[in-house]
Motif scaffolding. Sequence first.
Motif, PDB file in Angstrom:
ATOM      1  N   ARG A 121       2.717 -13.801 -24.829  1.00  0.00           N
ATOM      2  CA  ARG A 121       2.982 -13.229 -23.513  1.00  0.00           C
ATOM      3  C   ARG A 121       3.021 -11.711 -23.649  1.00  0.00           C
ATOM      4  NH1 ARG A 121       8.148 -15.495 -21.437  1.00  0.00           N
ATOM      5  NH2 ARG A 121       6.842 -17.250 -20.846  1.00  0.00           N
ATOM      6  N   LEU A 122       2.526 -11.042 -22.608  1.00  0.00           N
ATOM      7  CA  LEU A 122       2.589  -9.578 -22.539  1.00  0.00           C
ATOM      8  C   LEU A 122       2.855  -9.191 -21.090  1.00  0.00           C
ATOM      9  CD1 LEU A 122       2.172  -6.797 -23.963  1.00  0.00           C
ATOM     10  CD2 LEU A 122      -0.212  -6.931 -23.201  1.00  0.00           C
ATOM     11  N   GLU A 123       3.836  -8.330 -20.869  1.00  0.00           N
ATOM     12  CA  GLU A 123       4.160  -7.903 -19.517  1.00  0.00           C
ATOM     13  C   GLU A 123       4.665  -6.466 -19.520  1.00  0.00           C
ATOM     14  OE1 GLU A 123       7.854  -9.431 -17.758  1.00  0.00           O
ATOM     15  OE2 GLU A 123       8.130 -10.581 -19.612  1.00  0.00           O
ATOM     16  N   LYS A 124       4.489  -5.807 -18.389  1.00  0.00           N
ATOM     17  CA  LYS A 124       5.050  -4.472 -18.215  1.00  0.00           C
ATOM     18  C   LYS A 124       6.466  -4.615 -17.683  1.00  0.00           C
ATOM     19  CE  LYS A 124       3.832  -1.743 -14.787  1.00  0.00           C
ATOM     20  NZ  LYS A 124       3.044  -0.805 -13.944  1.00  0.00           N
ATOM     21  N   VAL A 125       7.422  -4.024 -18.419  1.00  0.00           N
ATOM     22  CA  VAL A 125       8.826  -4.117 -18.043  1.00  0.00           C
ATOM     23  C   VAL A 125       9.209  -3.006 -17.078  1.00  0.00           C
ATOM     24  CG1 VAL A 125      11.193  -4.017 -18.929  1.00  0.00           C
ATOM     25  CG2 VAL A 125       9.429  -5.249 -20.205  1.00  0.00           C
ATOM     26  N   ALA A 126       8.721  -1.800 -17.367  1.00  0.00           N
ATOM     27  CA  ALA A 126       9.099  -0.643 -16.550  1.00  0.00           C
ATOM     28  C   ALA A 126       8.101   0.478 -16.783  1.00  0.00           C
ATOM     29  CB  ALA A 126      10.511  -0.173 -16.894  1.00  0.00           C
TER      30      ALA A 126
END
Length: 280
Positions: A226-231
């Motif tokens: 999984r890869l996501e932009k947190v902020a």
Amino acid sequence: MTQESKLLIVAGVILLALLGAISVASPRPAMGVPAAEANADSGSPSQGMASERGGPLVVELFTSQGCSSCPPADRLLSRLAEEVEGGEIIPLAFHVDYWNYIGWQDPFSSKDWSRRQQNYAAALGATRIYTPQLVVAGGADCVGSDADEVERLIAAAKRRGQRGAVEVALESQGQPASWQARLAAKFDGEGPLDLMLAIVENDLVTEVSRGENARRTLHNDFVVRRLEKVATVVDGRAGWHSGPRSLELEAGWKPGKLRVVAFLQDPGDLSIHGAASEPL
């Protein structure tokens, strides 16, 4: 003493005086310390966080189980993590999906990872994508199985250093698949930078029955699940930190084989400026 000799001595004294004045007027940093580091002010992100110049480098491999040239690069990525002490490198393996049509569906592949590779091609000015491709700190790439070139790019990235720092703190909620993460980030210079969060898994074994790697048993490490932009962090000197953040683990993922990786990435040129990793 002849008049000519006296004139030569006077000229020598004047020359030495001029050289001394130039030396005093042009101080240099101590040997081995880059000028940018020597002039850094006391507000550096290194205070209270891992050093931004010596922090771990993110090394991304774009690979596929359907590509016969990829297993050597997969093995090299695993060796990088084994041979580098002190967490100097954070490997990530992105399994692309464009090899799937040949006959083997890579179980770890994603169109999102193929899109990420295409974004790197645009940022690096490349006209094609390929596997195995290795990208170091988001700023340079090479064939992922070329050990000498990989070593050269990593050494060059270490010399450049990084201008950011990231921290990851993990806390178990009492169950194997229930965890919380706290993240923090700081950086020097202009923003914004995106704080990205990845979950990767090691020790994955696949019996491949079709395609270019048919009848082979493949071992994959650092597979991005999984890869996501947190902020998006705008003010790097003020920094950013999160409260408790739940990590949702999918069925089939093995907590003992998972790591959480966080890194700062420029949304424009995709260069990476700080990273951290912790095992679950």
